[in-house]
Design a protein around this motif. Structure first.
Motif, mmCIF file in Angstrom:
data_model
loop_
_atom_site.group_PDB
_atom_site.id
_atom_site.type_symbol
_atom_site.label_atom_id
_atom_site.label_comp_id
_atom_site.label_asym_id
_atom_site.label_seq_id
_atom_site.Cartn_x
_atom_site.Cartn_y
_atom_site.Cartn_z
ATOM 1 N N LEU A 193 -40.587 -16.831 6.521
ATOM 2 C CA LEU A 193 -39.706 -15.548 7.680
ATOM 3 C C LEU A 193 -39.974 -14.271 7.033
ATOM 4 O O LEU A 193 -41.162 -14.080 6.634
ATOM 5 N N LEU B 230 -32.352 -17.865 -0.557
ATOM 6 C CA LEU B 230 -33.601 -17.599 0.267
ATOM 7 C C LEU B 230 -34.632 -18.581 -0.883
ATOM 8 O O LEU B 230 -34.336 -18.050 -2.122
ATOM 9 N N HIS C 275 -36.065 -20.855 14.703
ATOM 10 C CA HIS C 275 -36.615 -21.391 13.824
ATOM 11 C C HIS C 275 -37.578 -22.559 14.121
ATOM 12 O O HIS C 275 -36.420 -23.418 14.563
ATOM 13 N N GLU D 233 -36.442 -10.638 8.591
ATOM 14 C CA GLU D 233 -35.550 -12.249 7.904
ATOM 15 C C GLU D 233 -35.009 -11.591 6.670
ATOM 16 O O GLU D 233 -33.813 -12.355 6.436
ATOM 17 N N HIS D 234 -35.554 -11.988 6.101
ATOM 18 C CA HIS D 234 -34.732 -11.800 4.552
ATOM 19 C C HIS D 234 -33.938 -10.725 4.286
ATOM 20 O O HIS D 234 -33.214 -11.264 3.516
ATOM 21 N N THR E 260 -30.732 -19.780 11.336
ATOM 22 C CA THR E 260 -32.218 -20.566 11.557
ATOM 23 C C THR E 260 -32.838 -21.149 13.005
ATOM 24 O O THR E 260 -33.240 -22.275 13.538
#
Length: 305
Positions: free
Chosen positions: A257, A272, A238, A261-262, A235
């Motif tokens: 995201l 997530l 971000h 990024e996932h 993170t």
């Protein structure tokens, strides 16, 4: 699509207190808009201005392209329902409904009957003897049956239990589909209306923090959960809306995201989770009230020993 409501740089001051601070927003016609915010955020002031009850200190407000203040013709197209509505002494339920039928050109008397039946609201009962829930339902009946091109509900559910609130949401949605109009819904029960609203306006301290389509907002943030070290690394860089840590486990909510990024999060063994509309609203306002240094670190850290 034409605009039903527009605020252009609108401010409202009461003495030295600023209730609205250079607010700008647009609500399109035939849209259900959720007006959200904590107590004192400026929601009621904004609704009073757009329904012509008070004037702005500066800026311009237009409802269907016209200034609503002292605009009698325009205000027949606007229905404002508030839990604090006062009625003349001696009024019974039937008197309220009769007066509403004179005020609103689109009034549907047949629809009123089914709405009264839903909640067992007696026509001949004096309004002052109604319970708080029944007074709220009376306002709901007026707001729905008026079918005004702009219908404004200010906390209409107060006094209603969960079953009655759901009945209101179901009735509102069904009638909106059958008879489209612009609905502005002010509420604290964000999760209950999250599937109902199409646009979300979030006010905080008299300013607009969010004005977006609800579908866009639902994809705006995600909560990353996993080992503290992995979450911190992932993170970094971000915008963090919320952060908490229990022992070696961390949970951080960040703005949305991308697909890559996932995939990267999954590769690191991180989970997530989507963020509800209510969580996003709470964390956005909390972040605004929290020093940036605290948000960037762990705003709420819990250590277990």
């Amino acid at each position: 699509m034409a605009s039903a409501v527009t605020f252009h740089d609108v401010s409202k001051r009461f003495g030295r207190f600023t209730a609205l601070d250079r607010v700008g927003l647009t609500v399109e016609e035939n849209t259900i808009c959720g007006l959200l915010g904590r107590n004192g955020a400026g929601k009621t002031t904004a609704m009073q201005i757009l329904t012509g009850q008070i004037t702005a200190s500066s800026g311009q407000v237009h409802v269907f392209g016209a200034d609503p203040y002292e605009n009698e013709e325009l205000l027949t197209r606007v229905c404002f329902v508030t839990e604090s509505q006062r009625y003349p002494d001696g009024y019974r339920v039937r008197h309220v409904l009769r007066a509403a039928s004179w005020l609103y050109p689109n009034w549907d008397g047949d629809y009123v009957g089914s709405l009264l039946e839903d909640f067992g609201l007696p026509l001949n009962c004096p309004v002052k003897k109604l319970s708080r829930g029944m007074r709220s339902w009376l306002g709901v009946v007026v707001g729905l049956a008026a079918r005004a091109p702009l219908t404004v509900f200010d906390e209409p559910y107060l006094g209603l239990d969960a079953v009655a609130r759901q009945l209101f949401y179901d009735r509102l949605l069904a009638d909106y589909v059958a008879h489209p109009r612009t609905v502005l819904l002010s509420t604290h029960l964000i999760d209950e209306v999250s599937d109902l609203v199409e646009q979300v306006v979030l006010l905080d301290s008299g300013q607009v923090l969010i004005d977006e389509a609800a579908d866009t907002l639902r994809r705006r943030a995600v909560t990353v959960t996993g080992s503290a070290a992995a979450v911190e690394e992932f993170t970094r860089g971000h915008v963090r809306l919320h952060s908490e840590q229990v022992g070696s486990l961390a949970r951080v909510t960040v703005e949305a995201l991308g697909e890559a990024e996932h995939a990267g999060a999954r590769a690191l063994g991180l989970n997530l989770e989507s963020v509800s509309l209510q969580q996003l609203m709470v964390r956005t306002t909390a972040r605004r009230a929290t020093p940036a240094s605290a948000v960037g670190a762990d705003a709420t850290t819990k250590e277990t020993r």
